[in-house]
Scaffold this motif. Structure first.
Motif, PDB file in Angstrom:
ATOM      1  N   TYR A 157      25.967  41.255  25.846  1.00  0.00           N
ATOM      2  CA  TYR A 157      26.613  41.124  24.539  1.00  0.00           C
ATOM      3  C   TYR A 157      26.319  42.307  23.630  1.00  0.00           C
ATOM      4  CZ  TYR A 157      27.398  36.201  25.601  1.00  0.00           C
ATOM      5  OH  TYR A 157      27.819  35.033  26.163  1.00  0.00           O
ATOM      6  N   LYS A 158      27.288  42.667  22.811  1.00  0.00           N
ATOM      7  CA  LYS A 158      27.077  43.665  21.761  1.00  0.00           C
ATOM      8  C   LYS A 158      26.346  42.978  20.608  1.00  0.00           C
ATOM      9  CE  LYS A 158      31.519  44.525  21.464  1.00  0.00           C
ATOM     10  NZ  LYS A 158      32.818  45.047  21.068  1.00  0.00           N
ATOM     11  N   GLU A 159      25.909  43.762  19.638  1.00  0.00           N
ATOM     12  CA  GLU A 159      25.183  43.214  18.488  1.00  0.00           C
ATOM     13  C   GLU A 159      26.008  42.218  17.688  1.00  0.00           C
ATOM     14  OE1 GLU A 159      23.392  46.233  16.068  1.00  0.00           O
ATOM     15  OE2 GLU A 159      22.382  47.136  17.791  1.00  0.00           O
ATOM     16  N   ASP A 160      27.349  42.378  17.698  1.00  0.00           N
ATOM     17  CA  ASP A 160      28.209  41.456  16.941  1.00  0.00           C
ATOM     18  C   ASP A 160      28.492  40.158  17.695  1.00  0.00           C
ATOM     19  OD1 ASP A 160      30.015  42.214  18.907  1.00  0.00           O
ATOM     20  OD2 ASP A 160      31.427  43.174  17.529  1.00  0.00           O
ATOM     21  N   GLY A 161      27.895  39.997  18.878  1.00  0.00           N
ATOM     22  CA  GLY A 161      28.069  38.772  19.634  1.00  0.00           C
ATOM     23  C   GLY A 161      29.224  38.786  20.621  1.00  0.00           C
ATOM     24  N   GLU A 162      29.988  39.885  20.632  1.00  0.00           N
ATOM     25  CA  GLU A 162      31.105  40.009  21.580  1.00  0.00           C
ATOM     26  C   GLU A 162      30.565  40.481  22.930  1.00  0.00           C
ATOM     27  OE1 GLU A 162      34.504  39.398  21.119  1.00  0.00           O
ATOM     28  OE2 GLU A 162      33.809  38.455  19.274  1.00  0.00           O
ATOM     29  N   LEU A 163      31.227  40.042  23.983  1.00  0.00           N
ATOM     30  CA  LEU A 163      30.866  40.489  25.319  1.00  0.00           C
ATOM     31  C   LEU A 163      31.102  41.994  25.436  1.00  0.00           C
ATOM     32  CD1 LEU A 163      29.858  38.728  27.639  1.00  0.00           C
ATOM     33  CD2 LEU A 163      32.179  38.702  28.532  1.00  0.00           C
ATOM     34  N   ARG A 164      30.210  42.707  26.071  1.00  0.00           N
ATOM     35  CA  ARG A 164      30.370  44.146  26.249  1.00  0.00           C
ATOM     36  C   ARG A 164      31.603  44.426  27.106  1.00  0.00           C
ATOM     37  NH1 ARG A 164      26.413  47.133  24.271  1.00  0.00           N
ATOM     38  NH2 ARG A 164      24.440  46.149  23.804  1.00  0.00           N
ATOM     39  N   ALA A 165      32.271  45.539  26.830  1.00  0.00           N
ATOM     40  CA  ALA A 165      33.526  45.879  27.494  1.00  0.00           C
ATOM     41  C   ALA A 165      33.364  46.059  29.002  1.00  0.00           C
ATOM     42  CB  ALA A 165      34.115  47.145  26.875  1.00  0.00           C
ATOM     43  N   PHE A 166      32.197  46.514  29.445  1.00  0.00           N
ATOM     44  CA  PHE A 166      32.019  46.771  30.871  1.00  0.00           C
ATOM     45  C   PHE A 166      31.639  45.528  31.666  1.00  0.00           C
ATOM     46  CE2 PHE A 166      27.910  47.665  28.887  1.00  0.00           C
ATOM     47  CZ  PHE A 166      27.062  46.878  29.663  1.00  0.00           C
ATOM     48  N   VAL A 167      31.502  44.378  30.994  1.00  0.00           N
ATOM     49  CA  VAL A 167      31.144  43.143  31.684  1.00  0.00           C
ATOM     50  C   VAL A 167      32.430  42.403  32.062  1.00  0.00           C
ATOM     51  CG1 VAL A 167      29.989  40.909  31.467  1.00  0.00           C
ATOM     52  CG2 VAL A 167      28.949  42.951  30.472  1.00  0.00           C
ATOM     53  N   ASN A 168      32.652  42.267  33.361  1.00  0.00           N
ATOM     54  CA  ASN A 168      33.796  41.520  33.861  1.00  0.00           C
ATOM     55  C   ASN A 168      33.297  40.230  34.480  1.00  0.00           C
ATOM     56  OD1 ASN A 168      35.991  43.515  33.455  1.00  0.00           O
ATOM     57  ND2 ASN A 168      34.692  44.739  34.793  1.00  0.00           N
ATOM     58  N   LEU A 169      33.900  39.137  34.080  1.00  0.00           N
ATOM     59  CA  LEU A 169      33.512  37.832  34.604  1.00  0.00           C
ATOM     60  C   LEU A 169      34.641  37.264  35.444  1.00  0.00           C
ATOM     61  CD1 LEU A 169      31.904  36.510  31.329  1.00  0.00           C
ATOM     62  CD2 LEU A 169      30.715  36.838  33.484  1.00  0.00           C
ATOM     63  N   PHE A 170      34.266  36.769  36.601  1.00  0.00           N
ATOM     64  CA  PHE A 170      35.232  36.183  37.510  1.00  0.00           C
ATOM     65  C   PHE A 170      34.891  34.729  37.775  1.00  0.00           C
ATOM     66  CE2 PHE A 170      36.071  40.549  38.050  1.00  0.00           C
ATOM     67  CZ  PHE A 170      37.327  40.677  38.606  1.00  0.00           C
ATOM     68  N   LYS A 171      35.918  33.911  37.823  1.00  0.00           N
ATOM     69  CA  LYS A 171      35.801  32.529  38.279  1.00  0.00           C
ATOM     70  C   LYS A 171      36.473  32.517  39.641  1.00  0.00           C
ATOM     71  CE  LYS A 171      37.518  27.898  37.384  1.00  0.00           C
ATOM     72  NZ  LYS A 171      38.377  27.075  36.509  1.00  0.00           N
ATOM     73  N   GLY A 172      35.665  32.393  40.678  1.00  0.00           N
ATOM     74  CA  GLY A 172      36.209  32.548  42.023  1.00  0.00           C
ATOM     75  C   GLY A 172      36.707  33.971  42.183  1.00  0.00           C
ATOM     76  N   GLU A 173      37.975  34.123  42.536  1.00  0.00           N
ATOM     77  CA  GLU A 173      38.565  35.443  42.742  1.00  0.00           C
ATOM     78  C   GLU A 173      39.310  35.962  41.512  1.00  0.00           C
ATOM     79  OE1 GLU A 173      38.291  37.248  45.687  1.00  0.00           O
ATOM     80  OE2 GLU A 173      36.874  35.670  46.251  1.00  0.00           O
ATOM     81  N   GLU A 174      39.345  35.177  40.435  1.00  0.00           N
ATOM     82  CA  GLU A 174      40.170  35.543  39.279  1.00  0.00           C
ATOM     83  C   GLU A 174      39.334  36.016  38.098  1.00  0.00           C
ATOM     84  OE1 GLU A 174      43.895  33.311  38.564  1.00  0.00           O
ATOM     85  OE2 GLU A 174      42.834  31.743  39.690  1.00  0.00           O
ATOM     86  N   ASN A 175      39.749  37.137  37.527  1.00  0.00           N
ATOM     87  CA  ASN A 175      39.122  37.654  36.314  1.00  0.00           C
ATOM     88  C   ASN A 175      39.444  36.685  35.178  1.00  0.00           C
ATOM     89  OD1 ASN A 175      38.451  39.150  33.961  1.00  0.00           O
ATOM     90  ND2 ASN A 175      38.791  41.064  35.063  1.00  0.00           N
ATOM     91  N   ILE A 176      38.439  36.296  34.416  1.00  0.00           N
ATOM     92  CA  ILE A 176      38.696  35.330  33.343  1.00  0.00           C
ATOM     93  C   ILE A 176      39.632  35.895  32.282  1.00  0.00           C
ATOM     94  CG2 ILE A 176      36.544  34.064  33.713  1.00  0.00           C
ATOM     95  CD1 ILE A 176      35.618  35.431  30.986  1.00  0.00           C
ATOM     96  N   LYS A 177      39.754  37.230  32.220  1.00  0.00           N
ATOM     97  CA  LYS A 177      40.700  37.847  31.280  1.00  0.00           C
ATOM     98  C   LYS A 177      42.128  37.450  31.623  1.00  0.00           C
ATOM     99  CE  LYS A 177      37.714  41.788  30.387  1.00  0.00           C
ATOM    100  NZ  LYS A 177      37.462  43.212  30.616  1.00  0.00           N
ATOM    101  N   ASP A 178      42.378  37.117  32.895  1.00  0.00           N
ATOM    102  CA  ASP A 178      43.698  36.685  33.337  1.00  0.00           C
ATOM    103  C   ASP A 178      43.866  35.171  33.218  1.00  0.00           C
ATOM    104  OD1 ASP A 178      44.272  39.333  34.010  1.00  0.00           O
ATOM    105  OD2 ASP A 178      43.511  39.061  36.051  1.00  0.00           O
ATOM    106  N   LEU A 179      42.801  34.487  32.831  1.00  0.00           N
ATOM    107  CA  LEU A 179      42.837  33.031  32.660  1.00  0.00           C
ATOM    108  C   LEU A 179      42.796  32.736  31.162  1.00  0.00           C
ATOM    109  CD1 LEU A 179      40.390  32.170  35.598  1.00  0.00           C
ATOM    110  CD2 LEU A 179      42.890  32.016  35.604  1.00  0.00           C
ATOM    111  N   GLU A 180      41.750  32.045  30.724  1.00  0.00           N
ATOM    112  CA  GLU A 180      41.625  31.707  29.302  1.00  0.00           C
ATOM    113  C   GLU A 180      40.435  32.403  28.654  1.00  0.00           C
ATOM    114  OE1 GLU A 180      42.098  27.427  28.493  1.00  0.00           O
ATOM    115  OE2 GLU A 180      42.883  27.266  30.542  1.00  0.00           O
TER     116      GLU A 180
END
Length: 94
Positions: free
Chosen positions: A46-69
Protein backbone atom coordinates in the motif's frame (compact mmCIF):
# COMPACT_ATOMS: atom_id res chain seq x y z
CA UNK A 1 -10.45 -19.64 4.25
CA UNK A 2 -8.98 -18.51 0.95
CA UNK A 3 -5.32 -19.11 0.18
CA UNK A 4 -3.07 -16.28 -0.97
CA UNK A 5 0.18 -17.07 -2.80
CA UNK A 6 3.09 -14.83 -1.84
CA UNK A 7 5.71 -13.96 -4.50
CA UNK A 8 9.35 -14.72 -3.73
CA UNK A 9 10.42 -11.07 -3.12
CA UNK A 10 7.79 -10.69 -0.36
CA UNK A 11 8.24 -14.02 1.41
CA UNK A 12 10.75 -12.61 3.87
CA UNK A 13 7.82 -10.62 5.32
CA UNK A 14 5.68 -13.76 5.74
CA UNK A 15 8.29 -15.83 7.58
CA UNK A 16 9.24 -17.52 4.31
CA UNK A 17 5.78 -18.87 3.64
CA UNK A 18 4.82 -19.35 -0.01
CA UNK A 19 1.09 -19.37 0.79
CA UNK A 20 -0.97 -18.04 3.66
CA UNK A 21 -4.62 -18.48 4.52
CA UNK A 22 -6.62 -15.27 4.65
CA UNK A 23 -10.12 -14.48 5.81
CA UNK A 24 -12.70 -12.17 4.34
CA UNK A 25 -15.45 -12.04 1.79
CA UNK A 26 -13.67 -9.71 -0.64
CA UNK A 27 -10.13 -9.29 -1.94
CA UNK A 28 -9.82 -6.09 0.13
CA UNK A 29 -10.73 -7.99 3.31
CA UNK A 30 -8.30 -10.78 2.42
CA UNK A 31 -5.44 -8.30 1.96
CA UNK A 32 -6.41 -6.62 5.25
CA UNK A 33 -6.27 -10.06 6.90
CA UNK A 34 -2.83 -10.66 5.37
CA UNK A 35 -1.41 -7.34 6.55
CA UNK A 36 -2.93 -7.80 10.01
CA UNK A 37 -1.03 -11.09 10.31
CA UNK A 38 2.13 -9.72 8.68
CA UNK A 39 2.26 -5.94 9.32
CA UNK A 40 5.74 -5.54 7.80
CA UNK A 41 4.19 -6.43 4.45
CA UNK A 42 1.78 -3.48 4.41
CA UNK A 43 4.17 -0.75 3.15
CA UNK A 44 5.17 -3.03 0.29
CA UNK A 45 1.54 -3.38 -0.85
CA UNK A 46 0.00 0.00 0.00
CA UNK A 47 0.98 3.62 -0.59
CA UNK A 48 0.84 6.08 2.30
CA UNK A 49 -2.66 7.20 1.23
CA UNK A 50 -3.96 3.64 1.66
CA UNK A 51 -4.21 2.86 -2.06
CA UNK A 52 -2.71 -0.33 -3.41
CA UNK A 53 0.66 0.28 -5.06
CA UNK A 54 0.54 0.35 -8.87
CA UNK A 55 2.99 -2.53 -9.27
CA UNK A 56 0.88 -4.90 -7.13
CA UNK A 57 -1.32 -7.13 -9.28
CA UNK A 58 -3.83 -9.37 -7.57
CA UNK A 59 -5.32 -12.40 -9.21
CA UNK A 60 -8.29 -14.53 -8.21
CA UNK A 61 -7.51 -17.82 -9.87
CA UNK A 62 -6.41 -16.91 -13.39
CA UNK A 63 -8.17 -13.52 -13.52
CA UNK A 64 -6.71 -10.14 -12.62
CA UNK A 65 -9.06 -8.50 -10.13
CA UNK A 66 -8.79 -5.31 -12.21
CA UNK A 67 -10.86 -7.19 -14.81
CA UNK A 68 -13.39 -8.22 -12.15
CA UNK A 69 -14.62 -5.94 -9.36
CA UNK A 70 -11.25 -4.70 -8.16
CA UNK A 71 -10.65 -4.93 -4.44
CA UNK A 72 -14.38 -5.52 -3.97
CA UNK A 73 -14.19 -8.80 -5.91
CA UNK A 74 -15.95 -11.42 -3.79
CA UNK A 75 -13.99 -14.47 -2.70
CA UNK A 76 -15.00 -17.81 -1.28
CA UNK A 77 -13.20 -20.01 1.17
CA UNK A 78 -11.89 -22.28 -1.59
CA UNK A 79 -10.53 -19.47 -3.77
CA UNK A 80 -6.86 -19.02 -4.53
CA UNK A 81 -5.43 -15.51 -4.72
CA UNK A 82 -2.01 -14.50 -5.96
CA UNK A 83 0.06 -11.36 -5.62
CA UNK A 84 2.06 -10.87 -8.79
CA UNK A 85 4.43 -7.89 -8.78
CA UNK A 86 4.85 -6.06 -12.05
CA UNK A 87 8.21 -6.48 -13.70
CA UNK A 88 9.86 -3.27 -14.76
CA UNK A 89 10.81 -3.15 -18.39
CA UNK A 90 14.18 -2.28 -19.70
CA UNK A 91 15.85 -1.63 -22.98
CA UNK A 92 16.60 -4.59 -25.19
CA UNK A 93 20.10 -4.96 -26.51
CA UNK A 94 20.16 -4.94 -30.29
Amino acid sequence: MAVLRIPTPLRSYTDGQTEVTVSGGTVAEAIASLTASYPALKPHLYKEDGELRAFVNLFKGEENIKDLEGLQTPIGENDRLMIIPSIAGGRHAS
